[in-house]
Design a protein around this motif. Structure first.
Motif, PDB file in Angstrom:
ATOM      1  N   GLY A 149       0.648  -1.214  -0.001  1.00  0.00           N
ATOM      2  CA  GLY A 149      -0.165  -0.190   0.007  1.00  0.00           C
ATOM      3  C   GLY A 149       0.802   1.252   0.024  1.00  0.00           C
ATOM      4  N   VAL A 150       1.951   1.473  -0.728  1.00  0.00           N
ATOM      5  CA  VAL A 150       2.666   2.586  -0.969  1.00  0.00           C
ATOM      6  C   VAL A 150       1.788   3.402  -1.918  1.00  0.00           C
ATOM      7  CG1 VAL A 150       4.710   3.561  -1.736  1.00  0.00           C
ATOM      8  CG2 VAL A 150       4.982   1.405  -0.352  1.00  0.00           C
ATOM      9  N   SER A 151       1.811   4.669  -1.418  1.00  0.00           N
ATOM     10  CA  SER A 151       1.109   5.828  -2.160  1.00  0.00           C
ATOM     11  C   SER A 151       1.908   6.416  -3.270  1.00  0.00           C
ATOM     12  CB  SER A 151       0.800   6.896  -1.259  1.00  0.00           C
ATOM     13  OG  SER A 151       0.079   6.720  -0.028  1.00  0.00           O
ATOM     14  N   GLU A 152       3.250   6.436  -3.440  1.00  0.00           N
ATOM     15  CA  GLU A 152       4.246   7.101  -4.491  1.00  0.00           C
ATOM     16  C   GLU A 152       5.331   6.471  -4.346  1.00  0.00           C
ATOM     17  OE1 GLU A 152       3.243   9.613  -6.426  1.00  0.00           O
ATOM     18  OE2 GLU A 152       1.333  10.004  -5.612  1.00  0.00           O
ATOM     19  N   TYR A 153       5.922   6.382  -5.461  1.00  0.00           N
ATOM     20  CA  TYR A 153       7.238   5.857  -5.809  1.00  0.00           C
ATOM     21  C   TYR A 153       8.085   6.824  -6.736  1.00  0.00           C
ATOM     22  CZ  TYR A 153      10.838   2.689  -7.682  1.00  0.00           C
ATOM     23  OH  TYR A 153      12.052   2.190  -8.096  1.00  0.00           O
ATOM     24  N   LEU A 154       9.302   7.419  -6.030  1.00  0.00           N
ATOM     25  CA  LEU A 154      10.116   8.225  -6.855  1.00  0.00           C
ATOM     26  C   LEU A 154      11.492   7.503  -6.958  1.00  0.00           C
ATOM     27  CD1 LEU A 154       9.141  11.446  -4.895  1.00  0.00           C
ATOM     28  CD2 LEU A 154       8.268  10.807  -7.318  1.00  0.00           C
ATOM     29  N   ILE A 155      11.941   7.842  -8.195  1.00  0.00           N
ATOM     30  CA  ILE A 155      13.631   7.460  -8.507  1.00  0.00           C
ATOM     31  C   ILE A 155      14.347   8.645  -8.080  1.00  0.00           C
ATOM     32  CG2 ILE A 155      15.083   6.885 -10.093  1.00  0.00           C
ATOM     33  CD1 ILE A 155      13.071   4.753  -9.542  1.00  0.00           C
ATOM     34  N   LYS A 156      15.353   8.383  -7.059  1.00  0.00           N
ATOM     35  CA  LYS A 156      16.321   9.167  -6.497  1.00  0.00           C
ATOM     36  C   LYS A 156      16.847  10.322  -7.708  1.00  0.00           C
ATOM     37  CE  LYS A 156      17.392   7.115  -2.095  1.00  0.00           C
ATOM     38  NZ  LYS A 156      18.624   6.802  -1.489  1.00  0.00           N
ATOM     39  N   SER A 157      17.405   9.623  -8.413  1.00  0.00           N
ATOM     40  CA  SER A 157      18.401  10.295  -9.575  1.00  0.00           C
ATOM     41  C   SER A 157      17.603  11.132 -10.372  1.00  0.00           C
ATOM     42  CB  SER A 157      19.120   9.295 -10.338  1.00  0.00           C
ATOM     43  OG  SER A 157      18.377   8.323 -10.887  1.00  0.00           O
ATOM     44  N   ASP A 158      16.149  10.721 -10.670  1.00  0.00           N
ATOM     45  CA  ASP A 158      15.482  11.555 -11.388  1.00  0.00           C
ATOM     46  C   ASP A 158      14.483  12.633 -10.720  1.00  0.00           C
ATOM     47  OD1 ASP A 158      16.393  10.000 -13.624  1.00  0.00           O
ATOM     48  OD2 ASP A 158      14.892   8.655 -13.522  1.00  0.00           O
ATOM     49  N   MET A 159      14.523  12.484  -9.528  1.00  0.00           N
ATOM     50  CA  MET A 159      13.662  13.429  -8.888  1.00  0.00           C
ATOM     51  C   MET A 159      13.972  14.976  -8.821  1.00  0.00           C
ATOM     52  SD  MET A 159      12.505  12.778  -4.939  1.00  0.00           S
ATOM     53  CE  MET A 159      13.789  13.178  -4.108  1.00  0.00           C
ATOM     54  N   MET A 160      12.985  15.460  -9.178  1.00  0.00           N
ATOM     55  CA  MET A 160      13.251  17.092  -9.155  1.00  0.00           C
ATOM     56  C   MET A 160      12.291  17.639  -7.981  1.00  0.00           C
ATOM     57  SD  MET A 160      15.310  17.887 -11.740  1.00  0.00           S
ATOM     58  CE  MET A 160      15.155  19.434 -11.838  1.00  0.00           C
ATOM     59  N   PRO A 161      12.683  19.043  -7.400  1.00  0.00           N
ATOM     60  CA  PRO A 161      11.777  19.146  -6.424  1.00  0.00           C
ATOM     61  C   PRO A 161      10.316  19.506  -6.739  1.00  0.00           C
ATOM     62  CG  PRO A 161      13.728  20.693  -6.776  1.00  0.00           C
ATOM     63  CD  PRO A 161      13.761  19.752  -7.829  1.00  0.00           C
ATOM     64  N   ARG A 162       9.917  19.548  -8.176  1.00  0.00           N
ATOM     65  CA  ARG A 162       8.397  19.770  -8.612  1.00  0.00           C
ATOM     66  C   ARG A 162       7.963  18.322  -8.384  1.00  0.00           C
ATOM     67  NH1 ARG A 162      11.243  20.601 -13.266  1.00  0.00           N
ATOM     68  NH2 ARG A 162      11.221  18.658 -14.861  1.00  0.00           N
ATOM     69  N   ASP A 163       8.598  17.327  -9.005  1.00  0.00           N
ATOM     70  CA  ASP A 163       8.268  15.935  -8.667  1.00  0.00           C
ATOM     71  C   ASP A 163       7.877  15.449  -7.228  1.00  0.00           C
ATOM     72  OD1 ASP A 163       8.600  15.575 -11.484  1.00  0.00           O
ATOM     73  OD2 ASP A 163      10.689  15.186 -11.136  1.00  0.00           O
ATOM     74  N   PHE A 164       8.809  15.844  -6.543  1.00  0.00           N
ATOM     75  CA  PHE A 164       8.528  15.700  -5.058  1.00  0.00           C
ATOM     76  C   PHE A 164       7.258  16.414  -4.479  1.00  0.00           C
ATOM     77  CE2 PHE A 164      10.000  16.129  -0.499  1.00  0.00           C
ATOM     78  CZ  PHE A 164       9.866  14.780  -0.073  1.00  0.00           C
ATOM     79  N   GLU A 165       7.261  17.621  -4.795  1.00  0.00           N
ATOM     80  CA  GLU A 165       6.134  18.435  -4.138  1.00  0.00           C
ATOM     81  C   GLU A 165       4.752  17.905  -4.845  1.00  0.00           C
ATOM     82  OE1 GLU A 165       4.609  23.021  -3.751  1.00  0.00           O
ATOM     83  OE2 GLU A 165       6.480  22.635  -4.994  1.00  0.00           O
ATOM     84  N   LYS A 166       4.819  17.377  -5.972  1.00  0.00           N
ATOM     85  CA  LYS A 166       3.432  16.942  -6.531  1.00  0.00           C
ATOM     86  C   LYS A 166       3.114  15.658  -5.801  1.00  0.00           C
ATOM     87  CE  LYS A 166       1.440  15.256 -10.916  1.00  0.00           C
ATOM     88  NZ  LYS A 166       1.745  14.638 -12.339  1.00  0.00           N
ATOM     89  N   ALA A 167       4.174  14.878  -5.492  1.00  0.00           N
ATOM     90  CA  ALA A 167       3.882  13.368  -4.801  1.00  0.00           C
ATOM     91  C   ALA A 167       3.404  13.570  -3.345  1.00  0.00           C
ATOM     92  CB  ALA A 167       5.085  12.607  -4.528  1.00  0.00           C
ATOM     93  N   LEU A 168       3.896  14.818  -2.771  1.00  0.00           N
ATOM     94  CA  LEU A 168       3.215  15.070  -1.480  1.00  0.00           C
ATOM     95  C   LEU A 168       2.021  15.523  -1.599  1.00  0.00           C
ATOM     96  CD1 LEU A 168       6.461  16.680   0.049  1.00  0.00           C
ATOM     97  CD2 LEU A 168       5.220  14.657   0.967  1.00  0.00           C
ATOM     98  N   MET A 169       1.796  16.459  -2.527  1.00  0.00           N
ATOM     99  CA  MET A 169       0.342  17.134  -2.720  1.00  0.00           C
ATOM    100  C   MET A 169      -0.676  15.961  -3.035  1.00  0.00           C
ATOM    101  SD  MET A 169       0.428  20.341  -1.905  1.00  0.00           S
ATOM    102  CE  MET A 169       1.970  19.504  -0.888  1.00  0.00           C
ATOM    103  N   ASN A 170      -0.319  15.022  -3.814  1.00  0.00           N
ATOM    104  CA  ASN A 170      -1.071  13.627  -4.115  1.00  0.00           C
ATOM    105  C   ASN A 170      -1.663  13.156  -2.684  1.00  0.00           C
ATOM    106  OD1 ASN A 170      -0.990  14.485  -6.905  1.00  0.00           O
ATOM    107  ND2 ASN A 170       0.429  12.822  -7.229  1.00  0.00           N
ATOM    108  N   VAL A 171      -0.572  12.965  -2.032  1.00  0.00           N
ATOM    109  CA  VAL A 171      -0.708  12.302  -0.647  1.00  0.00           C
ATOM    110  C   VAL A 171      -1.448  13.298   0.180  1.00  0.00           C
ATOM    111  CG1 VAL A 171       0.271  11.391   1.416  1.00  0.00           C
ATOM    112  CG2 VAL A 171       1.280  10.697  -0.479  1.00  0.00           C
ATOM    113  N   LYS A 172      -1.478  14.353   0.206  1.00  0.00           N
ATOM    114  CA  LYS A 172      -2.225  15.300   1.208  1.00  0.00           C
ATOM    115  C   LYS A 172      -3.674  15.227   0.793  1.00  0.00           C
ATOM    116  CE  LYS A 172      -1.849  20.036   3.011  1.00  0.00           C
ATOM    117  NZ  LYS A 172      -2.446  21.108   2.301  1.00  0.00           N
ATOM    118  N   VAL A 173      -3.809  15.159  -0.579  1.00  0.00           N
ATOM    119  CA  VAL A 173      -5.108  15.337  -1.190  1.00  0.00           C
ATOM    120  C   VAL A 173      -5.829  13.903  -0.594  1.00  0.00           C
ATOM    121  CG1 VAL A 173      -6.819  15.116  -3.151  1.00  0.00           C
ATOM    122  CG2 VAL A 173      -4.946  16.982  -3.167  1.00  0.00           C
TER     123      VAL A 173
END
Length: 523
Positions: free
Chosen positions: A98-122
Motif C-alpha cells: 500500500g505505498v502511495s508514491e514511488y520516486l527515483i532518487k536520480s530523476d527526482m526534481m523538486p516539482r516531482d517531489f512536491e507533486k507526490a506530497l500534494m497527491n498524498v495530502k489530497v
C-alpha cells in the motif's frame, strides 16, 4: 498540518529532502528523521506520522521490512518510497503493502517531489484529515497527549475514544535498567506481563517521548467507596507483581514509580510527573522496587546553601597526592547530595566532576588516543550508574586511578623539574614564561606548575624571581647602576625591579648597595 517522518541512511540526502520544498507553505511539518528502519519504527510507535518517506536499502532494517512492520502494527499512514533504478524489484514488494508514491532518487526534481506530497495530502484530506491507526495505537497516542499536558478537549472528542478506560486511576512509570533492550522489545515484554497479571481488568500500556513505558491503572468500581489508602495499597501490590514477573519471567531489573490518585483525565499530566519523580528516587532508595509518590519525603534544603564543586581544591589535592583528603572531599559532596534527594542536582554535580576528570588527563598523559578512549569509557560507565552510592564509589575510584597514574609518572617527571631549574639558572636574564619552560621539558603547563611547586617548594614565578634577585645582589656589590642591574637579570622596568627587590630583601637596590659597602649584614 500533516506530520512527516523522513527515513534515509545518508545525512546529505535527508538534508536535501528537507531543503527541497517549503514545508510550511505546503501545510506539512517534518517531525522526525531516522537513519534506518529500526530507528524509524521506534519513532513511529512514540508519535505516528501521517506521511512516511523512506529509502529502500538501509542498514539494520531496510525500507521493505519497515513498511511491513508499519502495516502489521495497524498504522495506515501514507508512504512515499525513494529508490534507485536498480532497486525497483524491491520497490515492487513495498508497493504491494500500500505505498502511495514511488520516486527515483536520480530523476527526482523538486516539482516531482512536491507533486507526490500534494497527491498524498489530497488523499489524507479525503479520509478526514489524518491517517487512521488501530485502536490500541490511537489510545496510546491520546494518553501520550494527556501526560504531556494537553487538555482533555484538545485530545479527545468523545470519551468513547478511550474505550473501557476510566477515572479515577493510578499511573505507573516503569524504568527498565537493562540497556540492551530496544523500545519495541521493552513495550512488548510489558504488554505481555500486564496481560498475564491483569486478567479481565483493562489497563493501558503506552510510551512517553523518552521511550519509557507507562501503565494506566483504572481503580476498580466498588459497591462502597474505598479509602484512598486501600486503593494505593492495591495499586502498589499490582506494581510489585509486575516487578516480580519482569524479573522472574524476563530477567529484567526495573524500578516502578507510582503516582498519586488521578480523579480526572486532566490530572493525568500531574500523575505522570509524580510517577516519574518517584521513579527517579531510585537514585537514593535503590533499584528493583516500587516507589510511591505519596511516600517521598521533601528534599532537605540544608539552609539553602548551594552545593559547589571546587575545581581548584580538587587540583590541589590531586597534585599534592593527598588521597585521603580527596576521597573525603568527593564523599562529602555526595553526602550533601544524599541529603537533598534531588536527582537533577546529582546529574549536575556528576557532570562537573566528570569535566574535571576529563580535563586533567591530557595534562598528565602524552597518549592522546588513550585519553580519548578513557573519556568515552567515562561517559559510557557514568550513564549506567543507577544509585548515588554507585556514583560516589565510581568517582572516588576514577580519581584514585588518575592519582595512581600521577604517582607512577612523578619520579620520571622529577628529572624534568631539575632540568627546568637548571635552565632558569642559566637563562634568568632572558624572558622565561610558564608556557615556554613547560614546553621545554615537554610537560603540560598546568601539570608542570603544580609539580614544580610540589618539588621546589615555591611557585615557578617565585623561583624565577628569587634567582634573578640573588643574581642582582651580586651585581649590586659593584658600581653598576640599579637600572642596568635590573636589565641584566631580566627585570628591565626600573620601578618594578626596585619594588620586587625590596619585597624580597627588605631594602631597595640603593639601600642594599650602601649596606654592602658598610659591610653590614644583609639578606
Amino acid at each position: 498540518m500533516y506530520r512527516v517522518l523522513i527515513v534515509e541512511d545518508e545525512f546529505i540526502v535527508r538534508y536535501g529532502i528537507r531543503s527541497m520544498i517549503d514545508w510550511e507553505k505546503a501545510g506539512i511539518e517534518v517531525t522526525g528523521e531516522a537513519a534506518n528502519g529500526k530507528e524509524a519504527l521506534e519513532l513511529i510507535h512514540l508519535n505516528p506520522p501521517d506521511i512516511l518517506i523512506t529509502d529502500i536499502k538501509m542498514p539494520i532494517m531496510d525500507g521493505i521490512q519497515l513498511i511491513k512492520e508499519v502495516r502489521n502494527s495497524g498504522y495506515a499512514m501514507k508512504i512515499i518510497i525513494l529508490s534507485n533504478l536498480e532497486e525497483f524489484q524491491y520497490a515492487q514488494k513495498a508497493i504491494s503493502h500500500g505505498v502511495s508514491e514511488y520516486l527515483i532518487k536520480s530523476d527526482m526534481m523538486p516539482r516531482d517531489f512536491e507533486k507526490a506530497l500534494m497527491n498524498v495530502k489530497v488523499s489524507l484530506d479525503s479520509i478526514g484529515g489524518q491517517a487512521t491507526i488501530d485502536e490500541p495505537a490511537r489510545k496510546e497516542k491520546l494518553l501520550l497527549g494527556l501526560i504531556e499536558g494537553s487538555s482533555y478537549e484538545e485530545v479527545i472528542i468523545e470519551e468513547a475514544e478511550l474505550g473501557e478506560l476510566h477515572m479515577p486511576a493510578f499511573l505507573l512509570h516503569i524504568f527498565i535498567h537493562s540497556t540492551d533492550r530496544g523500545f519495541i522489545e521493552k513495550q512488548h515484554v510489558i504488554h505481555e506481563t500486564i496481560e498475564h497479571i491483569g486478567g479481565d481488568r483493562k489497563f493501558a500500556v503506552f510510551a512517553d517521548k523518552q521511550g519509557e513505558i507507562n501503565v494506566l491503572l483504572p481503580i476498580p468500581h466498588r459497591a462502597s467507596s474505598a479509602e484512598t489508602v486501600s486503593e494505593e495499597i492495591w495499586a502498589k501490590q499490582l506494581a510489585r507483581n509486575i516487578l516480580s514477573n519482569l524479573a522472574d519471567g524476563y530477567g529484567l531489573d526495573c524500578t516502578i514509580g507510582l503516582s498519586g490518585r488521578a480523579c480526572q483525565w486532566t490530572e493525568l499530566s500531574k500523575a505522570y510527573s509524580q510517577a516519574t519523580a518517584a521513579a527517579k528516587q531510585r537514585l537514593f532508595l535503590g533499584t528493583g522496587k516500587v516507589i510511591a509518590y505519596s511516600e517521598l519525603t521533601a528534599a532537605k534544603e540544608d539552609g539553602g546553601t548551594p552545593i559547589k564543586v571546587s575545581q581548584s581544591h580538587i587540583h590541589t589535592l590531586l597534585y599534592g597526592l593527598q588521597t585521603k583528603e580527596l576521597n573525603e572531599y568527593v564523599g562529602s559532596l555526595f553526602d550533601q547530595l544524599g541529603q537533598r534527594k534531588d536527582p537533577d542536582l546529582v546529574q549536575i554535580i556528576s557532570l562537573e566532576l566528570l569535566m574535571i576528570l576529563t580535563s586533567m588527563w591530557p595534562d598528565v598523559s602524552n597518549d592522546q588516543d588513550q585519553v580519548l578512549h578513557l573519556k568515552k569509557q567515562y561517559f559510557d560507565q557514568l550513564s549506567k550508574l543507577e544509585t548515588i552510592k554507585q556514583s560516589r564509589e565510581w568517582f572516588i575510584q576514577a580519581f584514585a586511578e588518575l592519582q595512581d597514574h600521577m604517582i607512577r609518572i612523578y619520579n620520571s617527571d622529577r628529572n624534568s623539574i631539575v632540568k627546568a631549574t637548571q635552565y632558569i639558572q642559566q637563562h634568568y636574564q632572558q624572558e622565561i614564561s610558564l608556557q615556554s619552560i613547560s614546553q621545554f621539558v615537554h610537560l603540560s603547563k598546568n601539570y608542570f606548575a603544580n609539580l614544580f611547586k610540589k618539588e621546589v617548594g615555591e611557585s615557578f614565578l617565585e623561583y624565577v624571581t628569587r634567582v634573578r634577585i640573588e643574581k642582582a645582589k651580586v651585581l649590586l656589590a659593584g658600581e653598576m647602576k640599579a637600572a642596568e642591574v635590573g636589565q641584566l637579570v631580566g627585570i628591565p622596568d626600573p620601578k618594578y625591579f626596585s619594588k620586587v627587590f625590596k619585597k624580597i630583601t627588605g631594602a631597595t637596590p640603593s639601600e642594599y648597595r650602601s649596606l654592602v659597602k658598610e659591610d653590614k649584614e644583609v639578606f
